[in-house]
Design an enzyme around this catalytic site. Sequence first.
Site, PDB file in Angstrom:
ATOM      1  N   LYS A 224      -4.962   0.101  -1.232  1.00 29.32           N
ATOM      2  CA  LYS A 224      -5.423  -0.246  -2.587  1.00 29.32           C
ATOM      3  C   LYS A 224      -4.867  -1.600  -3.015  1.00 29.32           C
ATOM      4  CE  LYS A 224      -6.130   4.588  -3.524  1.00 29.32           C
ATOM      5  NZ  LYS A 224      -5.626   5.875  -3.962  1.00 29.32           N
TER       6      LYS A 224
ATOM      7  N   GLN B 192      -1.083   8.313  -7.399  1.00 29.78           N
ATOM      8  CA  GLN B 192      -1.480   8.744  -6.059  1.00 29.78           C
ATOM      9  C   GLN B 192      -1.170  10.234  -5.886  1.00 29.78           C
ATOM     10  OE1 GLN B 192      -3.078   6.748  -3.679  1.00 29.78           O
ATOM     11  NE2 GLN B 192      -3.346   8.726  -2.696  1.00 29.78           N
TER      12      GLN B 192
ATOM     13  N   ASP C 104      -9.538   6.564 -11.662  1.00 26.51           N
ATOM     14  CA  ASP C 104      -9.896   7.571 -10.653  1.00 26.51           C
ATOM     15  C   ASP C 104     -11.000   8.507 -11.143  1.00 26.51           C
ATOM     16  OD1 ASP C 104      -8.806   7.472  -8.134  1.00 26.51           O
ATOM     17  OD2 ASP C 104      -6.918   8.436  -8.688  1.00 26.51           O
TER      18      ASP C 104
END
Length: 271
Positions: free
Chosen positions: A40, A84, A107
């Site tokens: 990322k 994460q 997300d």
Amino acid sequence: MKAAMAAEVAEFPAKYGRVPHLAVILVGDNPASVSYVTGKAKASAEVGIRNTTIRREASITEEELLALIAELNADDEVDGILVQLPLPAHIREERVIAAIDVRKDVDGFHPANVAALWQKQPCTLPCTPKGIIRMLERAGVDIAGREAVVIGRSNIVGLPVSKLLLDRNATVTVAHSRTKNLAEVTRRAEILVVAIGRPKFVTADMVSDGAVVIDVGVNRDPETGKLCGDVDYAAIEPKASVITPVPGGVGPMTIACLMENTIECFLRGRE
Ligand code: NAP
């Protein structure tokens, strides 16, 4: 896709005074998570997005993590926040996800974004399902009226991708670990999306000729130790009309969609 986003982002300092800023929180040192977070950061650099990766020990308490998120929520210079997953067992993921400001939820996992998706309201789409639809569109696959089978019903892949396929007028069957005669179900698929997490689980006899096969799984091949998908790629590639490889298929597209979501969060309220 990344080049187009990089060109767009390059104009932001002149237009808006700065580039988008993505904050990524990594708790612990799970090797897969470290590798995802590194990917990322690399993609952010390619697109010109500012990326801050914040690492915390696995022993961090839930309250400490929530306090960190509150700080990032309040920071006007942070446009996207990503935690994460998975988190250590003592931290309730649902509490953490719900604590992220929905406007910064790159997300698309926040309950308000999930609800909006199911109510066909504007929302941030979760990156992997969004990426799968993008791949189908780019491959020129007609989704409307097609028979789609999704194996897996997780909140982050199986369920939302089923909804997105349904919204595009596919007829969708969602299969899972209790599905009887799975091969009979998958053989009906004109579009087969596999999100299970078992190496080479889908064999050639489970796929009909000409099917479009999207392999979401990321596993280690027990024989070679290399990355592989949920689908036996070598056996199915000759009979599929489209098939995504692992590594190199859904994964990179997921990260590209994360970059796109970060830009969308940055632009919201600015345009
Ligand atoms: P998950 O939450 O573990 O869900 C797995 C799903 O597979 C469940 O719905 C489960 O059914 C189903 N399943 C398990 N064994 C099965 C079987 N024998 N037959 C039929 N269905 C079975 O996993 P996930 O988070 O959705 O992730 C799935 C895979 O995608 C993993 O390999 C993950 O690493 C990968 N992934 C990749 C990306 C990417 O960007 N490429 C993103 C996210 C995830 P039940 O519901 O009945 O238990």
